[in-house]
Design a protein around this motif. Sequence first.
Motif, PDB file in Angstrom:
ATOM      1  N   THR A  36       0.847  -1.192   0.000  1.00 26.65           N
ATOM      2  CA  THR A  36       0.000   0.000   0.000  1.00 26.65           C
ATOM      3  C   THR A  36       0.882   1.240   0.000  1.00 26.65           C
ATOM      4  O   THR A  36       2.099   1.164   0.244  1.00 26.65           O
ATOM      5  N   PHE A  37       0.277   2.398  -0.247  1.00 25.03           N
ATOM      6  CA  PHE A  37       1.060   3.625  -0.210  1.00 25.03           C
ATOM      7  C   PHE A  37       1.610   3.875   1.186  1.00 25.03           C
ATOM      8  O   PHE A  37       2.739   4.350   1.342  1.00 25.03           O
ATOM      9  N   ALA A  38       0.819   3.544   2.226  1.00 22.77           N
ATOM     10  CA  ALA A  38       1.287   3.747   3.598  1.00 22.77           C
ATOM     11  C   ALA A  38       2.541   2.907   3.854  1.00 22.77           C
ATOM     12  O   ALA A  38       3.504   3.376   4.480  1.00 22.77           O
ATOM     13  N   GLU A  39       2.562   1.666   3.371  1.00 28.39           N
ATOM     14  CA  GLU A  39       3.739   0.819   3.530  1.00 28.39           C
ATOM     15  C   GLU A  39       4.916   1.373   2.720  1.00 28.39           C
ATOM     16  O   GLU A  39       6.051   1.398   3.194  1.00 28.39           O
ATOM     17  N   TYR A  40       4.619   1.797   1.519  1.00 29.79           N
ATOM     18  CA  TYR A  40       5.641   2.355   0.635  1.00 29.79           C
ATOM     19  C   TYR A  40       6.267   3.604   1.245  1.00 29.79           C
ATOM     20  O   TYR A  40       7.478   3.825   1.151  1.00 29.79           O
ATOM     21  N   GLN A  41       5.461   4.408   1.905  1.00 23.44           N
ATOM     22  CA  GLN A  41       5.939   5.696   2.400  1.00 23.44           C
ATOM     23  C   GLN A  41       6.761   5.573   3.671  1.00 23.44           C
ATOM     24  O   GLN A  41       7.412   6.547   4.080  1.00 23.44           O
ATOM     25  N   VAL A  42       6.794   4.401   4.274  1.00 25.14           N
ATOM     26  CA  VAL A  42       7.643   4.219   5.458  1.00 25.14           C
ATOM     27  C   VAL A  42       9.097   4.512   5.112  1.00 25.14           C
ATOM     28  O   VAL A  42       9.801   5.224   5.841  1.00 25.14           O
ATOM     29  N   SER A  43       9.572   3.992   3.974  1.00 26.57           N
ATOM     30  CA  SER A  43      10.954   4.249   3.577  1.00 26.57           C
ATOM     31  C   SER A  43      11.142   5.705   3.179  1.00 26.57           C
ATOM     32  O   SER A  43      12.196   6.301   3.420  1.00 26.57           O
ATOM     33  N   GLY A  44      10.105   6.304   2.566  1.00 28.20           N
ATOM     34  CA  GLY A  44      10.188   7.711   2.198  1.00 28.20           C
ATOM     35  C   GLY A  44      10.330   8.590   3.420  1.00 28.20           C
ATOM     36  O   GLY A  44      11.127   9.542   3.434  1.00 28.20           O
TER      37      GLY A  44
END
Length: 285
Positions: free
Chosen positions: A244-252
Amino acid sequence: MKTVRLTAAVLAGVLAHAAHAQPAAAEEAPALSPTAAAFLAQFGEDDAQSLTWAQFEAFRQQRYTATDTNNDGTVDAQEYAAEYLQRFDARLAKARAGHLKQTDTRFKALDREKDGRISRAEFDAAGERTWDGYEKAQNATREDAAATNRDPLKMPTSHTANGMLELYDQNKDGVVDRAEFDAVRAAQFTATDTDRDGALNLAEYTAEFEQRLDAQRLKVRADADRQSKVRFGALDTDKDGRMTFAEYQVSGKRLFTRADSNGDGVVDARDPEPAAGSHSANGNR
């Protein structure tokens, strides 16, 4: 006429005063820290000197949407790897072009007689200079390591201890002895001298280096592909095979937080260099 002269004189005085009063504006802007500069180079636009969290989040959302090629609202492992490798290939191509651009410079430096050929004597003289610098290379500076890390091709260089080992340590014992060094150099000259005239011309010199560049490209690209799958597994926290975007944004968020070292929500020249040992801002996710 007098009014014109008076106005011109007054105007000239005002302009002169203004020009004299502006040295502070001509002062150079504060320098970006290496981490902030690397972050802005990767995520900013056209030499941007600052990036807010809102701008970065919008950029990440745009990239996530583009990565979701089947438009199902999530990113799977194949989509994630494909998007990353597309960007990585562009970086590799740029790095390859940069390396090749330096080939002519290196050739001219080795061609001491300036006859358009590198004789065996000139080749061996360069080898002597490399060997003489080996002890210094064993104490490679932090700047040397940083330069290697900025090169996505990670071409080994005799200017660093690790590069010397990769290039010349044939028995993999962690030491380069003179016999190994001389044997590798001799074999390299013979393999490069394809017309067997006892000297290297620019075409031969460039062709040999291109072969090494392309072999290295395949190696680092395969490593990047494997790493992208590892990263996907780490970011897909619920292990459902979809990010998900929320998971993706952890690294961001992690990347932004490191670059925004003063925590004000903006990456800019006010952010000091993070302490050594914290996560790098040069990650690609």
